[in-house]
Design an enzyme around this catalytic site. Structure first.
Site, short mmCIF file in Angstrom:
data_model
loop_
_atom_site.label_atom_id
_atom_site.label_comp_id
_atom_site.label_asym_id
_atom_site.label_seq_id
_atom_site.Cartn_x
_atom_site.Cartn_y
_atom_site.Cartn_z
N ASP A 172 0.76 -1.08 -0.20
CA ASP A 172 0.30 0.45 -0.54
C ASP A 172 1.05 1.35 0.40
O ASP A 172 2.01 1.18 -0.23
CB ASP A 172 -1.09 -0.33 1.28
CG ASP A 172 -2.34 0.93 1.02
OD1 ASP A 172 -2.16 2.05 0.97
OD2 ASP A 172 -3.26 0.33 0.76
N HIS A 208 -12.43 -0.19 -8.74
CA HIS A 208 -13.57 1.25 -8.06
C HIS A 208 -12.94 2.52 -7.74
O HIS A 208 -14.13 3.37 -8.05
CB HIS A 208 -14.77 0.30 -7.24
CG HIS A 208 -14.71 0.93 -5.48
ND1 HIS A 208 -15.33 1.04 -5.23
CD2 HIS A 208 -13.81 0.94 -5.56
CE1 HIS A 208 -15.42 0.85 -3.68
NE2 HIS A 208 -13.90 0.81 -4.35
#
Ligand code: SAM
Length: 341
Positions: A205, A250
């Site tokens: 991340d 998304h």
């Protein structure tokens, strides 16, 4: 009473329409109840609003009004002596619950900034998220560490709810290294590792988020089998034979998704798989359509139909192998490198 059985959830269309506004006020009530940590205050027994206000340092008269509203939406019980008690709905906001939804409520409700431009975005087709956040939402989080920590905890809360059903349909047998790409606290990877004691993995991340992931992985006892790597998935992704992309595509526009998917293809070990975990827009998933409004306001992304996903995969040189319903709003779509024509 609960929110689902509240009197404004009527069969009459006019009552229903007015009821949608009661739901709007109910959301703000839930937000304030979470903010004031009322679930924690009531954990050891019933209290009056004045007692909660004293513990929380809030104004007694508005705390009482809030708690009555909390009772109206099923968060609290109130007895004849004006003492309030907890309900199972309120318990979901306890901060000591590993499945706590308090961070999710706080982070979602605090992201109201772009919503005053919602209609403008629908009319002209342009998201206002960059304007509202002064960059991508993830740049905003990098500049606001407290929000970033809460966002990662929010993601972990949702993974605690839907993750077990998702993990159940992801086969990790024979996988040497699973990479949780944009994995936040690494909650999904750890669920998979709980089921497969041989599974090693990487939580990948942004560097500011990787810090919390490192703490969480260590605290949960997975440090021996898990590395945490900070980086940028638009640049490169650590190599693995199972790449997990949960709630990632998304967040991004088609062009941005294609870059991320190409980076995944480069990071994929021979015969490896990519698992995209996202909502699929369609008649069987009404929640995806509402999530889509959130994506329109919160970032440059969108929820997609399976055909729209396939188009992105094709451009990135990938092909869908399976799509699995999980019984949650998120499906698992597995991909591999497309066969050369
Ligand atoms: C919606 S969250 C999903 C987190 C997690 N996968 C889950 O489902 O709970 C998106 C994640 O993508 C990460 N992210 C955003 N931009 C990134 C980048 N350029 N490189 C790596 N990670 C990024 C965010 O920090 C965040 O943790």
């Amino acid at each position: 009473m609960s929110l689902n059985t509240a009197p404004w959830q009527s069969d009459d269309a006019y009552e229903q329409m007015v009821g949608t506004l009661f739901n709007y006020w109910a959301c703000w009530t839930v937000y304030a109840v979470a903010h004031l940590s009322i679930a924690d205050h009531l954990a050891s027994g019933n209290l009056t609003a004045a007692e909660v206000a004293r513990r929380e340092g809030s104004a007694p008269h508005t705390t009482l009004r809030l708690m009555r509203a909390g009772a109206a939406v099923g968060l609290l019980t109130e007895d004849a002596n004006e003492r309030f008690g907890s309900t199972p709905l309120l318990e979901t906001l306890r901060s000591d619950d590993p499945r706590s939804l308090r961070p999710f409520v706080l982070s979602q409700m605090a992201s109201w900034l772009p919503w005053d431009r919602f209609v403008a975005s629908i009319r002209d087709g342009v998201t206002r998220s960059t304007e509202a956040f002064g960059g991508s939402p993830f740049d905003f989080l990098a500049a606001h560490p407290e929000e970033a920590e809460r966002f990662s905890a929010a993601m972990a809360g949702v993974t605690a709810l839907w993750g077990p059903a998702i993990a159940k349909v992801i086969d990790t047998r024979g996988v040497r290294c699973a990479v949780d790409v944009g994995g936040a606290n690494g909650a999904l990877l750890m669920l998979l590792q709980r089921d497969n004691l041989d599974l090693r993995g990487i939580v990948f991340d942004r560097p500011n988020i990787a810090e919390y992931a490192h703490l969480e992985v260590t605290r949960s006892g997975f440090a021996e089998r898990t590395s945490v790597v900070g980086g940028d998935f638009f640049e490169s992704i650590p190599q693995g034979d199972l790449l997990l992309l949960k709630f990632i595509l998304h967040d991004w526009s088609d062009d941005e998704c294609i870059i991320i998917l190409k980076r995944c293809r480069q990071a994929l070990a021979p015969a490896g798989r990519i698992a995209v975990i996202d909502s699929i827009v369609g008649p069987n998933n009404p929640r995806a359509a509402l999530f889509d409004m959130n994506m329109l306001m919160g970032c440059t992304g969108r929820e997609r139909t399976i055909d729209e996903f396939d188009e992105l995969f094709g451009v990135a040189g990938l092909q869908r192998i399976t799509v699995r319903d999980t019984g949650t709003p998120q499906s698992v779509i597995e991909l591999t490198v497309a066969e050369a024509e």
